[in-house]
Scaffold this active site. Structure first.
Site, PDB file in Angstrom:
ATOM      1  CD  GLU A  88      33.468  43.194  36.221  1.00  0.00           C
ATOM      2  OE1 GLU A  88      34.127  43.703  35.578  1.00  0.00           O
ATOM      3  OE2 GLU A  88      32.845  42.889  37.305  1.00  0.00           O
TER       4      GLU A  88
ATOM      5  CG  ASP B 226      29.878  39.262  40.250  1.00  0.00           C
ATOM      6  OD1 ASP B 226      29.054  39.902  39.560  1.00  0.00           O
ATOM      7  OD2 ASP B 226      30.155  39.576  40.224  1.00  0.00           O
TER       8      ASP B 226
END
Length: 380
Positions: free
Chosen positions: A135, A71
């Site tokens: 994250e 991500d």
């Protein structure tokens, strides 16, 4: 089987996986790893996408793990970008795009190194890749979900390398053997509203807040430890929202952020913050509500076999022995440290989260070489 980490980075960058969107990045990796003989499991939780992949025997005592994320943060204003943020264009030896540095190149490098290693020289042991899509967000259903699932399924890494960018200026400069803890605290000081011409009829919360913020920011938390810099406290916001010049407000709010070393814990700092607020209230007659969020505790993987092995591999590939550091913000290593010894090593992080984020194509290949050497040395 040989995987080109530059091509894999480009394909990952072209997946628009802005948190919390998966964007196709984990699907791409799962297909590639499955073809290479990895047992893959999607460990999605509460809408967050995660991938667990293992090559080799479950529960083997010699199990090397990699952790990373696909991500990325939002691109901001598209017009500020010279290059397509999801185009992975290569110009003058640099690949441009969101996530090129943080950290799709790192994921590509360790995935490519792992696939080549297990298909060309199958080890006596197991290799695990734990890759999250959460994250850059709240991190509540990413690596933590993977570790919860692993515990339930009795999957275990003996050691883990997190592929976050770790070097400030040049390749091989630094590895992380720990991280500071992070805590944010919000204060709401309540007094009594009144006319500014008659302050004796009101209870102004602003002097109390000013006193509290001064007490907190001027206090020396510590002088640092062997592996950590001194802890820091920053006042990041004071907000009253009062546009009137003749009204004493009833409330004011503020926020501080603390980055703390191994002399403190989230609990001890929380107790200290609440004590300071109570003492100010006692002096001013105000009431202060304190809300605290601990994003992660400080941790240290003591220098030893794991950091020495990684340091030797980096030096062999770059000619530079990396410095052992605990600087920077938080990472998912703060969760992995409760599972097994963990060290972080990756690329130069200068442009992460920036407009026209970019990475040296040469360094992507170099990073794969480092990870490949680490795997060979671990299983030798």
């Amino acid at each position: 089987m040989t995987i080109d980490p530059v091509d894999l980075t480009a394909r990952l960058v072209r997946c628009p996986s802005v948190t919390p969107e998966e964007g196709g990045a984990l699907v791409l990796l799962e297909d590639m790893l499955t073809q290479a003989g990895f047992d893959c499991t999607r460990v999605d939780r509460n809408g967050t996408s995660n991938l667990f992949a293992r090559w080799g025997q479950k529960g083997h005592v010699r199990t090397f793990g990699f952790n990373g994320h696909t991500d990325v943060v939002p691109i901001g204003n598209r017009d500020d970008w010279e290059h397509d943020p999801f185009g992975a264009q290569i110009v003058d030896g640099m690949m441009y795009g969101r996530g090129t540095t943080d950290m799709k190149s790192g994921v590509a490098a360790f995935a490519a190194a792992a696939v080549d290693f297990v298909t060309q020289t199958p080890p006596d042991g197991a290799v695990i890749l734990a890759i999250t899509g959460d994250e850059e967000g709240d991190a509540t259903d990413g690596t933590t979900a993977l570790l919860d699932w692993m515990s339930h399924e009795q999957e275990r890494m003996a050691v883990c390398l997190v592929g976050e960018p770790t070097s400030p200026d040049h390749m091989g400069q630094m590895m992380k053997i720990g991280r500071r803890g992070s805590l944010s605290a919000w204060f709401t000081v309540t007094g009594k509203q009144g006319h500014s011409a008659y302050p004796h009829r009101a209870l102004n919360p602003l002097p109390a807040m000013a006193r509290l913020m001064d007490r907190l920011s001027s206090h020396t938390l510590d002088a640092g430890t062997e592996h950590f810099d001194p802890s820091t406290l920053a006042v990041v916001n004071i907000d009253t929202g009062n546009a009137a010049t003749n009204v004493i407000p009833a409330q004011t709010r503020a926020c501080v952020n603390i980055r703390f070393n191994d002399l403190h814990s989230g609990n001890t700092l929380s107790d200290w913050l609440r004590t300071q607020a109570a003492q100010v209230d006692q002096s001013f007659g105000t009431q202060t509500e304190v809300e605290i969020k601990v994003s992660g505790e400080s941790f240290l993987t003591p220098p030893g076999e794991l950091s020495d092995m990684i340091g030797r591999a980096v030096e062999a590939e770059t000619g530079i022995r990396p410095e052992l550091s605990t600087t920077g913000g938080t990472s998912d290593a703060r969760f992995v440290k409760d599972h097994c010894p963990v060290v972080e090593f990756g690329l130069v992080g200068k442009t992460m989260h920036a407009v026209d984020e970019r990475v040296s194509v040469e360094q992507i290949g170099q990073l794969k070489g480092i990870y490949s050497r680490i795997l060979r040395d671990y299983f030798a």
